[in-house]
Design a protein around this motif. Sequence first.
Motif, PDB file in Angstrom:
ATOM      1  N   THR A 136      -2.262  -0.032  12.818  1.00  0.00           N
ATOM      2  CA  THR A 136      -1.410  -1.160  13.175  1.00  0.00           C
ATOM      3  C   THR A 136      -2.205  -2.456  13.146  1.00  0.00           C
ATOM      4  N   VAL A 137      -1.695  -3.412  12.398  1.00  0.00           N
ATOM      5  CA  VAL A 137      -2.295  -4.739  12.286  1.00  0.00           C
ATOM      6  C   VAL A 137      -1.216  -5.745  12.657  1.00  0.00           C
ATOM      7  N   GLY A 138      -1.280  -6.247  13.891  1.00  0.00           N
ATOM      8  CA  GLY A 138      -0.202  -7.104  14.371  1.00  0.00           C
ATOM      9  C   GLY A 138       1.105  -6.329  14.379  1.00  0.00           C
ATOM     10  N   GLN A 139       2.112  -6.843  13.671  1.00  0.00           N
ATOM     11  CA  GLN A 139       3.394  -6.169  13.562  1.00  0.00           C
ATOM     12  C   GLN A 139       3.516  -5.370  12.268  1.00  0.00           C
ATOM     13  N   GLU A 140       2.431  -5.255  11.532  1.00  0.00           N
ATOM     14  CA  GLU A 140       2.417  -4.496  10.284  1.00  0.00           C
ATOM     15  C   GLU A 140       1.722  -3.153  10.490  1.00  0.00           C
ATOM     16  N   GLN A 141       2.024  -2.203   9.615  1.00  0.00           N
ATOM     17  CA  GLN A 141       1.378  -0.898   9.679  1.00  0.00           C
ATOM     18  C   GLN A 141       0.951  -0.447   8.283  1.00  0.00           C
ATOM     19  N   LEU A 142      -0.205   0.202   8.223  1.00  0.00           N
ATOM     20  CA  LEU A 142      -0.715   0.799   7.004  1.00  0.00           C
ATOM     21  C   LEU A 142      -0.771   2.309   7.205  1.00  0.00           C
ATOM     22  N   GLN A 143      -0.117   3.052   6.329  1.00  0.00           N
ATOM     23  CA  GLN A 143      -0.137   4.507   6.409  1.00  0.00           C
ATOM     24  C   GLN A 143      -1.308   5.051   5.604  1.00  0.00           C
ATOM     25  N   VAL A 144      -2.070   5.949   6.207  1.00  0.00           N
ATOM     26  CA  VAL A 144      -3.208   6.576   5.545  1.00  0.00           C
ATOM     27  C   VAL A 144      -2.713   7.724   4.669  1.00  0.00           C
ATOM     28  N   ILE A 145      -3.064   7.677   3.386  1.00  0.00           N
ATOM     29  CA  ILE A 145      -2.764   8.762   2.449  1.00  0.00           C
ATOM     30  C   ILE A 145      -4.094   9.316   1.966  1.00  0.00           C
ATOM     31  N   HIS A 146      -4.382  10.547   2.317  1.00  0.00           N
ATOM     32  CA  HIS A 146      -5.658  11.164   1.919  1.00  0.00           C
ATOM     33  C   HIS A 146      -5.605  11.520   0.442  1.00  0.00           C
ATOM     34  N   THR A 147      -6.523  10.941  -0.333  1.00  0.00           N
ATOM     35  CA  THR A 147      -6.564  11.175  -1.778  1.00  0.00           C
ATOM     36  C   THR A 147      -7.990  11.524  -2.194  1.00  0.00           C
ATOM     37  N   PRO A 148      -8.434  12.753  -1.900  1.00  0.00           N
ATOM     38  CA  PRO A 148      -9.792  13.138  -2.279  1.00  0.00           C
ATOM     39  C   PRO A 148      -9.955  13.218  -3.789  1.00  0.00           C
ATOM     40  N   GLY A 149     -11.199  13.175  -4.219  1.00  0.00           N
ATOM     41  CA  GLY A 149     -11.497  13.261  -5.652  1.00  0.00           C
ATOM     42  C   GLY A 149     -12.641  12.341  -6.019  1.00  0.00           C
ATOM     43  N   HIS A 150     -12.536  11.080  -5.636  1.00  0.00           N
ATOM     44  CA  HIS A 150     -13.663  10.162  -5.808  1.00  0.00           C
ATOM     45  C   HIS A 150     -14.720  10.467  -4.756  1.00  0.00           C
ATOM     46  N   THR A 151     -14.268  10.657  -3.538  1.00  0.00           N
ATOM     47  CA  THR A 151     -15.083  11.169  -2.435  1.00  0.00           C
ATOM     48  C   THR A 151     -14.213  12.153  -1.653  1.00  0.00           C
ATOM     49  N   PRO A 152     -14.823  13.000  -0.815  1.00  0.00           N
ATOM     50  CA  PRO A 152     -14.008  13.967  -0.065  1.00  0.00           C
ATOM     51  C   PRO A 152     -12.973  13.323   0.856  1.00  0.00           C
ATOM     52  N   GLY A 153     -13.310  12.168   1.413  1.00  0.00           N
ATOM     53  CA  GLY A 153     -12.413  11.518   2.364  1.00  0.00           C
ATOM     54  C   GLY A 153     -11.808  10.234   1.851  1.00  0.00           C
ATOM     55  N   GLY A 154     -11.653  10.106   0.546  1.00  0.00           N
ATOM     56  CA  GLY A 154     -11.029   8.914  -0.003  1.00  0.00           C
ATOM     57  C   GLY A 154      -9.590   8.774   0.463  1.00  0.00           C
ATOM     58  N   ILE A 155      -9.177   7.545   0.714  1.00  0.00           N
ATOM     59  CA  ILE A 155      -7.804   7.294   1.162  1.00  0.00           C
ATOM     60  C   ILE A 155      -7.190   6.145   0.379  1.00  0.00           C
ATOM     61  N   CYS A 156      -5.862   6.150   0.348  1.00  0.00           N
ATOM     62  CA  CYS A 156      -5.083   4.988  -0.043  1.00  0.00           C
ATOM     63  C   CYS A 156      -4.334   4.516   1.192  1.00  0.00           C
ATOM     64  N   LEU A 157      -3.935   3.267   1.180  1.00  0.00           N
ATOM     65  CA  LEU A 157      -3.267   2.656   2.332  1.00  0.00           C
ATOM     66  C   LEU A 157      -1.925   2.104   1.873  1.00  0.00           C
ATOM     67  N   TYR A 158      -0.850   2.593   2.491  1.00  0.00           N
ATOM     68  CA  TYR A 158       0.494   2.283   2.022  1.00  0.00           C
ATOM     69  C   TYR A 158       1.269   1.503   3.073  1.00  0.00           C
ATOM     70  N   SER A 159       1.759   0.347   2.660  1.00  0.00           N
ATOM     71  CA  SER A 159       2.655  -0.453   3.474  1.00  0.00           C
ATOM     72  C   SER A 159       3.654  -1.076   2.508  1.00  0.00           C
ATOM     73  N   PRO A 160       4.845  -0.500   2.381  1.00  0.00           N
ATOM     74  CA  PRO A 160       5.780  -0.928   1.339  1.00  0.00           C
ATOM     75  C   PRO A 160       5.944  -2.440   1.280  1.00  0.00           C
ATOM     76  N   PRO A 161       5.829  -3.023   0.060  1.00  0.00           N
ATOM     77  CA  PRO A 161       5.704  -2.373  -1.245  1.00  0.00           C
ATOM     78  C   PRO A 161       4.258  -2.228  -1.723  1.00  0.00           C
ATOM     79  N   HIS A 162       3.283  -2.353  -0.831  1.00  0.00           N
ATOM     80  CA  HIS A 162       1.880  -2.394  -1.230  1.00  0.00           C
ATOM     81  C   HIS A 162       1.209  -1.034  -1.081  1.00  0.00           C
ATOM     82  N   CYS A 163       0.315  -0.714  -2.024  1.00  0.00           N
ATOM     83  CA  CYS A 163      -0.532   0.456  -1.883  1.00  0.00           C
ATOM     84  C   CYS A 163      -1.945   0.071  -2.341  1.00  0.00           C
TER      85      CYS A 163
END
Length: 210
Positions: free
Chosen positions: A117-144
């Motif tokens: 949570t950043v202020g009134q916004e939220q970023l959802q953690v999406i675990h996307t391993p492959g580049h590193t074991p714990g690589g993530i993407c951050l999703y807050s519609p419409p941004h990823c």
Amino acid sequence: MLVKQLTVGMMGVCCYIVSCDQTKEAAVIDPGGDEDRILDYCTSHGLRVTHIINTHGHPDHVCGNGRIQQATGAKIVMHAEDVDYFGDPRIRDYFSSLGLPESPPVDIVVHDGDLITVGQEQLQVIHTPGHTPGGICLYSPPHCFTGDTLFVGAVGRTDFPGGSIRQMIDAIKNRLMPLPPETLVWPGHGYGGSQSTLARELRTNPYLEL
């Protein structure tokens, strides 16, 4: 959510400053150098940095953590698997050849599906391993924010220790591509371009044909 993209450091990392227009709270994603530029932007726009989020633990994406944290008091955020992986002395020694500053300890350990949570916004953690074991993407519609998982017309390299092309392609196809096609892709490096959409990558990215 307001998004500012800065290309920083000797490795040309795409750093993002994402902020809540209502509260002026902000997160810095992947401060890979040029910390003064990052801080100057935040100061000039009246932003209060509460989080430093690393999409993965490679030195070029975490080398600015210490300076940004010292200046702002923000909490450092990373996925649990990269906290463990990059905490291994053998892995730290391997990557120390780049000569970049190490990150201070991680303050907030996240897992797949967690919300930042950043202020009134939220970023959802999406675990996307492959580049590193714990690589993530951050999703807050419409941004990823896709870190070094998905670039414009390419994907992150998988020849470093802990990498896996099979895991990366599986993560992109099964975790990212189900998101709405109009989702904006903000990559961790600007190879091929600094922004795209999932629909465009599905049509044109040759790696997604694997």
